[in-house]
Design a protein around this motif. Structure first.
Motif, mmCIF file in Angstrom:
data_model
loop_
_atom_site.group_PDB
_atom_site.id
_atom_site.type_symbol
_atom_site.label_atom_id
_atom_site.label_comp_id
_atom_site.label_asym_id
_atom_site.label_seq_id
_atom_site.Cartn_x
_atom_site.Cartn_y
_atom_site.Cartn_z
ATOM 1 N N ASP A 65 0.691 -1.345 0.035
ATOM 2 C CA ASP A 65 0.042 0.101 0.101
ATOM 3 C C ASP A 65 0.752 1.377 -0.146
ATOM 4 O O ASP A 65 0.587 2.215 -0.716
ATOM 5 C CB ASP A 65 -0.930 0.096 1.049
ATOM 6 C CG ASP A 65 -2.155 -1.009 1.113
ATOM 7 O OD1 ASP A 65 -2.111 -1.804 0.189
ATOM 8 O OD2 ASP A 65 -2.778 -1.135 2.115
ATOM 9 N N GLU A 68 2.416 1.766 -3.382
ATOM 10 C CA GLU A 68 1.502 2.328 -4.531
ATOM 11 C C GLU A 68 1.191 3.740 -4.375
ATOM 12 O O GLU A 68 0.991 4.394 -5.160
ATOM 13 C CB GLU A 68 0.314 1.286 -4.463
ATOM 14 C CG GLU A 68 0.358 -0.004 -4.872
ATOM 15 C CD GLU A 68 -0.818 -1.034 -4.594
ATOM 16 O OE1 GLU A 68 -1.599 -0.568 -4.174
ATOM 17 O OE2 GLU A 68 -0.514 -2.027 -5.054
ATOM 18 N N GLU A 69 0.780 3.894 -2.844
ATOM 19 C CA GLU A 69 0.582 5.457 -2.437
ATOM 20 C C GLU A 69 1.818 6.590 -3.253
ATOM 21 O O GLU A 69 1.414 7.409 -3.553
ATOM 22 C CB GLU A 69 0.176 5.784 -1.175
ATOM 23 C CG GLU A 69 -0.829 5.003 -0.773
ATOM 24 C CD GLU A 69 -2.043 5.599 -1.242
ATOM 25 O OE1 GLU A 69 -2.247 6.591 -1.871
ATOM 26 O OE2 GLU A 69 -3.313 5.015 -1.495
ATOM 27 N N ASP A 72 1.750 6.640 -6.647
ATOM 28 C CA ASP A 72 0.973 7.748 -7.210
ATOM 29 C C ASP A 72 1.326 9.116 -6.786
ATOM 30 O O ASP A 72 1.134 10.019 -7.842
ATOM 31 C CB ASP A 72 -0.473 7.462 -6.566
ATOM 32 C CG ASP A 72 -1.025 6.382 -7.024
ATOM 33 O OD1 ASP A 72 -0.827 5.562 -7.858
ATOM 34 O OD2 ASP A 72 -2.029 5.764 -6.141
ATOM 35 N N ALA A 73 2.136 9.394 -5.786
ATOM 36 C CA ALA A 73 2.257 10.696 -5.468
ATOM 37 C C ALA A 73 3.530 11.299 -6.416
ATOM 38 O O ALA A 73 3.577 12.185 -6.596
ATOM 39 C CB ALA A 73 2.975 10.877 -3.920
#
Length: 119
Positions: A65, A68-69, A72-73
């Motif tokens: 997680d 993935e975050e 995305d950032a």
């Protein structure tokens, strides 16, 4: 009853601490964390603490997680950089267009010679 109050009742929370903030920026960030927690609880029906204590998610899933975050950032950062570049280019184009199309200074040739007298 608000979703916060329902969540509190389900989690056995009877009292919430109130904080004073000397820095409004910190207050805004904390408000966003609380709001984000509320959204997550509404969506998943549990808190991060529930997930951890009840072993609903293991360390590998947390790490996935996080990865993935962060990916995305990085994408959001790149999109923001490109948006800023577009805005800068548009501003330069507008400034050039404004400078290029300004009316030329009107010269009054007669007034340039007013100080001269004829012999």
């Amino acid at each position: 009853m608000s979703s916060r109050e329902i969540s509190d009742a389900k989690s056995g929370i009877t009292h919430r601490q109130s904080y004073g903030f000397r820095d409004p920026v910190v207050k805004h960030v904390v408000d966003k964390f609380v709001s984000r927690s509320d959204v997550g609880f509404e969506k998943y029906g549990s808190t991060l603490d529930d997930e951890r204590r009840l072993k609903m998610k293991g360390l590998t899933k947390y790490l996935n997680d996080i990865q993935e975050e962060l990916m995305d950032a990085v994408l959001y950062i790149q999109a923001a950089r490109e948006e800023l570049q577009d805005l800068s280019e548009d501003a330069l184009i507008d400034r050039h267009r404004d400078d290029h199309y300004k009316e030329p200074r009107a010269y009054n040739l007669a007034s340039d010679y007013d100080d001269e007298t004829e012999d």
